[in-house]
Design a protein around this motif. Structure first.
Motif, PDB file in Angstrom:
ATOM      1  N   ARG A 192      12.019  -0.820   8.927  1.00  0.00           N
ATOM      2  CA  ARG A 192      10.924  -0.908   8.198  1.00  0.00           C
ATOM      3  C   ARG A 192      10.303   0.555   8.343  1.00  0.00           C
ATOM      4  NH1 ARG A 192       7.691  -5.523  11.439  1.00  0.00           N
ATOM      5  NH2 ARG A 192       5.936  -4.555  10.476  1.00  0.00           N
ATOM      6  N   TYR A 193      10.904   1.346   7.171  1.00  0.00           N
ATOM      7  CA  TYR A 193      10.721   2.678   7.578  1.00  0.00           C
ATOM      8  C   TYR A 193       9.381   3.109   7.165  1.00  0.00           C
ATOM      9  CZ  TYR A 193      15.829   2.422   7.696  1.00  0.00           C
ATOM     10  OH  TYR A 193      16.981   2.218   8.210  1.00  0.00           O
ATOM     11  N   ALA A 194       8.480   2.580   6.263  1.00  0.00           N
ATOM     12  CA  ALA A 194       7.169   3.019   5.857  1.00  0.00           C
ATOM     13  C   ALA A 194       6.343   2.710   7.210  1.00  0.00           C
ATOM     14  CB  ALA A 194       6.809   2.294   4.639  1.00  0.00           C
TER      15      ALA A 194
ATOM     16  N   ALA B  25      13.767   6.700   5.113  1.00  0.00           N
ATOM     17  CA  ALA B  25      12.800   6.057   4.285  1.00  0.00           C
ATOM     18  C   ALA B  25      13.037   6.746   2.670  1.00  0.00           C
ATOM     19  CB  ALA B  25      11.464   6.208   4.357  1.00  0.00           C
TER      20      ALA B  25
ATOM     21  N   VAL C 238      12.282   4.259  -0.048  1.00  0.00           N
ATOM     22  CA  VAL C 238      10.864   3.632   0.078  1.00  0.00           C
ATOM     23  C   VAL C 238       9.920   4.840  -0.115  1.00  0.00           C
ATOM     24  CG1 VAL C 238       9.316   2.694   2.107  1.00  0.00           C
ATOM     25  CG2 VAL C 238      11.956   2.033   1.843  1.00  0.00           C
ATOM     26  N   THR C 239       8.810   4.530  -0.620  1.00  0.00           N
ATOM     27  CA  THR C 239       7.619   5.677  -0.763  1.00  0.00           C
ATOM     28  C   THR C 239       6.794   5.314   0.303  1.00  0.00           C
ATOM     29  OG1 THR C 239       8.267   5.684  -3.000  1.00  0.00           O
ATOM     30  CG2 THR C 239       6.217   6.732  -2.368  1.00  0.00           C
ATOM     31  N   VAL C 240       6.484   6.647   0.974  1.00  0.00           N
ATOM     32  CA  VAL C 240       5.500   6.633   2.080  1.00  0.00           C
ATOM     33  C   VAL C 240       4.461   7.560   1.404  1.00  0.00           C
ATOM     34  CG1 VAL C 240       4.807   6.950   4.310  1.00  0.00           C
ATOM     35  CG2 VAL C 240       7.373   6.271   3.583  1.00  0.00           C
TER      36      VAL C 240
END
Length: 787
Positions: free
Chosen positions: A281-283, A321, A326-328
């Motif tokens: 769950r990188y974000a 991410a 994945v966009t943070v």
């Protein structure tokens, strides 16, 4: 993120956290205080008649409350040390040293912490604390051990922690939070040395103590820190669901108590981020790390290991991410818990991790080693693990379950470990050491009363333990859980099959398939995989020499007093007031009595007896330092050059021997045997000296290498002759080099004596330093004086 980074993050959580005994004490002592650090600093240039410990603690708390510790705490602590010493307040100085250890750990100043740890132990010995069970001694041991652990001096740290446990049993209440601090810090050592099962047990006990002592566990920072610690340990055991629950619970406590502005909030944030990373769950991981970094920067600054480790973990999370698409949000950290879930949330199903890295292409192999009877004379195949590790596995898998099954009423009274004679007790054994007296073994130490009741039968049951074991490619030892054919009866094993003892140096990292994931990917049945992994190679036990049999046996069941008497001639250490008895004991004898590891000591009696031999009186240490200075001067500075000039190679050779022996001994004595142990017998003298010299805390760290150079050149210097050597230069270059090294060692020794305030003289002929050193001997006993 690899497992090394995980363990670094785990260690970073406690750079200056509530689990440290010194931090807890400072907070408790400062309640209701209104003085500030500036008020104390204004008077710092005056040497106080007395030292106000309470005012010191108040000032230190004020610095942390202002979040200026990064720039103000160091100078403040240094000045406090000077003030306490000038005032002659030993108790106050010990308090300052304990606080300094905690701060230096938080700043990653491990080299400087060397002096603080040594000063604290020496001061405690001078105050007479080391023979008692006072709270001050317990706290000092915990803080010294934690500083050693932070500097990765794990053997010394574990020994100090075990000493602290023995003291704490008598000095602290069962719900004292400092006892929880000890369990917390010991768990970190187990985690950093890849013993997560032991770490988990310590942390669960710490959590139990803290919750029992808390007025409101749902809003208690220390409870939150314990949940974070436990989450990180569970993560190393790949127990993701439990890790998630405890990490989220830690954050919930901060929200419930409105404690988000506490410096320790960073630990909970980073801990939860670590769990999120493992769950992919990188974000959430990025958000948690960013928020943690902001708190760390505010409270401790950027120039700390804590900040650097967390920043590196953030970088890895951001890279992961990006690779996952994945966009943070890059706007900064969340102002509140935001995306971080509530403690009761369920974690999603994580995809199985695939094989990566160097271990991807091969499956682990297992070497099976079978041991024969105690008197077997065959040679042994090299065992790929150390004797101490083998002993611990043998105890954990075979000995401990046997005692629990057959002697349950004594299980809480029997000490176990491996101490005494033998290369493995020093940790220096190798393949060449395994041709005699090597194999699975440990010692069981009983009181006289318990030995009379069960000693003989326990020895029979010990001898009947199965000794066939396997070692896989990752260094894990597994014993076969069946009794020998001549055993009086089998005992139940701990769980199904054998326990596995992991090797910290070769543990699989996250991202590398475990046995279970490898099975799942290949679709093979578990039994098929197990069969493919094992290629038994039986090897007999190495022969047991006469010196390790009968009354001289090195393992099995012993009365505590008998064990130490067999090594030293004393059932307990000589009295602190009996220097003549201490001076009769050789350092190598004391080394054999205090080496090795203690695996279990429920009553603390064995450790207390062992500690007595470690606690050489400081007057005796100083007397020995004086004697070594005399021999270095006599053999190295006086007789060696004269013997070489007159061409007496034999006399010169013997002078070098005496010089080397005295100098090596002095290095151990200067570093304080209580901290680093004693110099062992000649075979392992230089192995121990190299290990000590490589320590971050070593004093005179270059002397060992210089001594080896002297020995390497001694043949040419003593017997080279006029035409010997490259280019026909003869012995002269070797002689010149040896003389230069001898004088350089003398210069280095004088510098160290000055640093320790043992001399005010710059004289480098060391015989003339002896009166200065002996002037610090408090006793009037003439046996301690040379003049």
């Amino acid at each position: 993120m690899d497992e090394e980074a995980l363990l670094k993050q785990f260690a970073a959580q406690f750079a200056h956290g509530p689990d440290d005994a010194d931090d807890t004490d400072a907070a408790a002592a400062a309640q209701g205080a209104d003085s500030t650090a500036n008020q104390v600093a204004d008077d710092a240039d005056q040497s106080p008649a007395t030292f106000d410990t309470q005012q010191f603690l108040n000032g230190l708390d004020a610095i942390f409350d202002r979040h200026t510790a990064a720039t103000e705490a160091g100078p403040y602590l240094e000045q406090a040390m000077v003030d306490a010493e000038n005032a002659g307040d030993e108790a106050g100085l010990l308090t300052v040293l304990n606080e300094t250890m905690g701060f230096y750990r938080s700043q990653g100043r491990h080299k400087e912490n060397q002096w603080i740890v040594q000063r604290a132990l020496e001061l405690a010995a001078r105050m007479g604390l080391t023979t008692g069970t006072s709270e001050a001694w317990a706290i000092t041991l915990i803080n010294c051990a934690t500083s050693m652990r932070a500097a990765k001096q794990y053997d010394q740290a574990e020994d100090l922690y075990h000493q602290a446990q023995s003291v704490c049993r008598h000095s602290l209440a069962p719900t004292d939070r400092r006892l929880a601090a000890l369990h917390n810090n010991l768990s970190m050592l187990y985690s950093e040395t890849n013993r997560p099962d032991k770490a988990e047990l310590e942390l669960r006990e710490a959590l139990r103590i803290i919750e029992a002592s808390s007025v409101n566990p749902d809003a208690d920072i220390d409870v939150s820190s314990s949940h974070t610690n436990l989450a990180l340990t569970l993560l190393t055991e790949h127990k993701l669901e439990d890790a998630h629950w405890h990490a989220a619970k830690a954050l919930e406590i901060y929200r419930t108590g409105h404690l988000e502005h506490s410096a320790h909030y960073a630990s909970a944030l980073a801990g939860f981020a670590q769990v999120c990373f493992a769950e992919r769950r990188y974000a959430d991981a990025v958000t948690g790390y960013r928020h943690a970094l902001a708190v760390i920067e505010e409270c401790y600054g950027k120039d700390t290991d804590y900040w650097r480790i967390t920043a590196d973990n953030l970088r890895q999370a951001e890279e992961a991410a990006a690779q996952a698409g994945v966009t943070v949000d890059n706007a900064g950290v969340a102002g509140d818990a935001g995306a971080l879930p509530q403690s009761g949330s369920r974690l999603p199903n994580s995809p199985a991790q695939g094989k990566t890295g160097a271990n991807a292409a091969s499956s682990p192999s297992t070497v099976s080693v079978s041991t024969g009877s105690a008197g077997a004379a065959e040679a042994v195949s090299a065992c790929p693990v150390s004797g101490l590790k083998l002993a611990r596995a043998f105890w954990t898998q075979m000995g401990k379950p046997m005692i629990a099954a057959k002697y349950p009423q004594y299980a809480g009274r029997i000490a176990a470990g491996l101490v005494g004679h033998g290369s493995e007790c020093y940790g220096f054994d190798d393949a060449y050491s395994q041709d005699h007296d090597f194999g699975p073994r440990f010692c069981l130490w009983l009181t006289d009363e318990d030995y009379a009741a069960i000693g003989e039968q326990l020895e029979v049951d010990y001898e009947a333990l199965p000794r066939k074991f396997s070692v896989d490619a990752q260094g894990r030892v597994t014993f076969e859980a069946h009794a020998r054919s001549d055993a009086s009866g089998a005992f139940p094993s701990a769980g199904a099959g054998s326990t596995v003892i992991p090797d910290a140096a070769n543990a699989p990292t996250p991202g590398t398939a475990t046995h279970d994931t490898a099975t799942a990917e290949s679709g093979a049945a578990s039994s098929d995989v197990a069969e493919a992994m094992t290629t038994p190679i039986d090897a007999p036990l190495s022969p047991v020499t006469p010196r390790a049999q009968g009354a001289n046996r090195r393992d099995g069941v012993f009365r505590i007093g008998d064990f130490f008497e067999s090594i030293t001639g004393y059932r307990t250490a000589p009295a602190q007031t009996a220097p003549h008895e201490w001076l009769m004991l050789q350092e190598s004898t004391l080394a054999a009595a205090t080496n090795g590891e203690v695996f279990a000591d429920p009553t603390g009696l064995f450790s207390k007896t062992r500690q007595g031999f470690k606690n050489m009186p400081d007057d005796v240490r100083l007397a020995l330092i004086s004697k070594r200075l005399g021999m270095i001067a006599q053999a190295g500075q006086y007789n060696l050059p004269r013997s070489l000039k007159r061409g007496d190679g034999a006399a010169a050779w013997l002078s070098i021997h005496e010089f080397v022996q005295a100098t090596a001994s002095l290095v151990f004595l200067v570093n304080v045997p209580m901290v680093v142990g004693y110099m062992p017998y000649y075979k392992w003298q230089f192995a121990a000296l190299r290990k000590l010299s490589g320590s971050m805390f070593a004093l005179l760290p270059n002397v060992g290498e210089q001594l080896e150079t002297v020995m390497r050149l001694s043949s040419a210097a003593c017997y080279g002759g006029a035409g010997f050597g490259e280019g026909g230069k003869g012995a002269a270059p070797a002689i010149e080099k040896i003389n230069d090294i001898v004088e350089q060692i003398a210069v280095d020794i004088v510098k160290e004596l000055k640093r320790e305030h043992l001399t005010t003289s710059g004289e480098t002929f060391l015989e003339w330093q002896r009166p200065y050193v002996e002037d610090h001997i408090a006793s009037d006993d003439p046996v301690l004086k040379s003049l």
